[in-house]
Design a protein around this motif. Structure first.
Motif, mmCIF file in Angstrom:
data_model
loop_
_atom_site.group_PDB
_atom_site.id
_atom_site.type_symbol
_atom_site.label_atom_id
_atom_site.label_comp_id
_atom_site.label_asym_id
_atom_site.label_seq_id
_atom_site.Cartn_x
_atom_site.Cartn_y
_atom_site.Cartn_z
ATOM 1 N N SER A 57 0.866 -1.439 0.117
ATOM 2 C CA SER A 57 0.045 0.034 -0.011
ATOM 3 C C SER A 57 0.765 1.201 -0.017
ATOM 4 O O SER A 57 1.831 1.101 0.331
ATOM 5 C CB SER A 57 -0.903 -0.058 1.180
ATOM 6 N N HIS A 58 0.185 2.282 -0.361
ATOM 7 C CA HIS A 58 0.870 3.625 -0.504
ATOM 8 C C HIS A 58 1.543 4.033 1.126
ATOM 9 O O HIS A 58 2.532 4.584 1.242
ATOM 10 C CB HIS A 58 0.086 4.712 -1.111
ATOM 11 N N THR A 96 3.809 3.204 -14.567
ATOM 12 C CA THR A 96 2.542 4.137 -13.806
ATOM 13 C C THR A 96 3.071 3.841 -12.187
ATOM 14 O O THR A 96 2.903 4.764 -11.450
ATOM 15 C CB THR A 96 1.385 3.209 -14.253
ATOM 16 N N ARG A 97 3.234 2.775 -11.788
ATOM 17 C CA ARG A 97 3.362 2.264 -10.364
ATOM 18 C C ARG A 97 4.834 3.255 -9.913
ATOM 19 O O ARG A 97 4.937 3.654 -8.906
ATOM 20 C CB ARG A 97 3.751 0.831 -10.216
ATOM 21 N N ARG A 99 6.194 5.848 -11.064
ATOM 22 C CA ARG A 99 5.558 7.346 -11.065
ATOM 23 C C ARG A 99 4.991 7.624 -9.741
ATOM 24 O O ARG A 99 4.999 8.501 -9.090
ATOM 25 C CB ARG A 99 4.900 7.836 -12.264
ATOM 26 N N SER A 100 3.841 6.811 -9.366
ATOM 27 C CA SER A 100 3.297 6.748 -8.163
ATOM 28 C C SER A 100 3.997 6.859 -6.887
ATOM 29 O O SER A 100 3.967 7.767 -5.973
ATOM 30 C CB SER A 100 2.054 5.771 -8.224
ATOM 31 N N LEU A 101 4.827 5.758 -6.747
ATOM 32 C CA LEU A 101 5.884 5.724 -5.744
ATOM 33 C C LEU A 101 6.643 7.151 -5.848
ATOM 34 O O LEU A 101 7.246 7.426 -4.768
ATOM 35 C CB LEU A 101 6.740 4.289 -5.804
ATOM 36 N N LYS A 102 7.157 7.357 -6.713
ATOM 37 C CA LYS A 102 8.018 8.659 -6.928
ATOM 38 C C LYS A 102 7.292 9.850 -6.334
ATOM 39 O O LYS A 102 7.839 10.711 -5.481
ATOM 40 C CB LYS A 102 8.636 9.031 -8.343
ATOM 41 N N ARG A 103 6.165 10.232 -6.773
ATOM 42 C CA ARG A 103 5.357 11.236 -6.252
ATOM 43 C C ARG A 103 5.125 11.110 -4.754
ATOM 44 O O ARG A 103 4.964 12.152 -3.913
ATOM 45 C CB ARG A 103 3.866 11.250 -7.060
ATOM 46 N N LEU A 104 4.758 9.888 -4.182
ATOM 47 C CA LEU A 104 4.558 9.542 -2.768
ATOM 48 C C LEU A 104 5.884 10.066 -2.030
ATOM 49 O O LEU A 104 5.782 10.544 -1.051
ATOM 50 C CB LEU A 104 4.174 8.126 -2.534
ATOM 51 N N SER A 107 6.557 13.792 -1.746
ATOM 52 C CA SER A 107 5.314 14.153 -0.684
ATOM 53 C C SER A 107 6.063 13.937 0.610
ATOM 54 O O SER A 107 5.573 14.697 1.742
ATOM 55 C CB SER A 107 4.110 13.684 -0.841
#
Length: 161
Positions: A57-58, A96-97, A99-104, A107
């Motif tokens: 999970s994120h 896609t995953r 990029r999502s983990l990079k953004r997280l 943050s």
């Protein structure tokens, strides 16, 4: 390729007397998928590897990011591994995953310490190419530059023999 892998350790349990940023009590616990060093000319890069399978999970990945940041701030890495700093390589199953983990990670404040690549780009030949995306950066980067380049902040000089 101009580099050599040294000291590869799988699922190295790291427990240090540092307050865990989420639990607010010691010890901080990390269990990277691997820890290794790369000898690049006269430099030694210290690297933790996280292989994401897209099942975490994120929230859990964010907690892992905060633990790495706390570990770096504690300076205990230097005492344990002898390096000034380290990088965390994150390999994700899809772009896609990744990029999502990079953004997280961005943050959470993980700029420039975390390096991301999709699994499809990870080969012995490509690892030296600019396939990595650093948290906090938009352009792709090489894991290490020219062998003749001066030492970077997260590299330690290799011992002379």
């Amino acid at each position: 390729y101009g580099y050599a892998v040294e000291g590869w350790r799988y699922e190295l349990p790291i427990r240090e007397d540092v307050d865990d940023p989420d639990q607010k009590v010691p010890p901080l616990v990390l269990r990277p998928d691997a820890y290794f060093t790369l000898l690049v000319g006269q430099r030694r890069l210290h690297l933790f590897l996280e292989v994401d399978m897209g099942t975490e999970s994120h929230g859990r990945f964010g907690a892992k990011t905060r633990r790495y940041l706390a570990y770096k701030q504690s300076t205990l890495f230097r005492a344990r591994f002898g390096g000034r700093s380290f990088r965390v390589l994150v390999v994700a199953p899809t772009v896609t995953r990744m990029r999502s983990l990079k953004r997280l990670t961005e943050s959470q404040g993980g700029q420039r310490m975390f390096w991301f690549a999709p699994l499809s780009d990870i080969t012995a030949e490509k690892i030296v190419e600019p396939i990595w995306q650093l948290a906090g950066e938009s352009a792709k980067a090489r894991l290490f530059g020219s062998i003749a380049a001066p030492p970077q902040a997260d590299a330690t000089p290799a011992p002379t023999r």
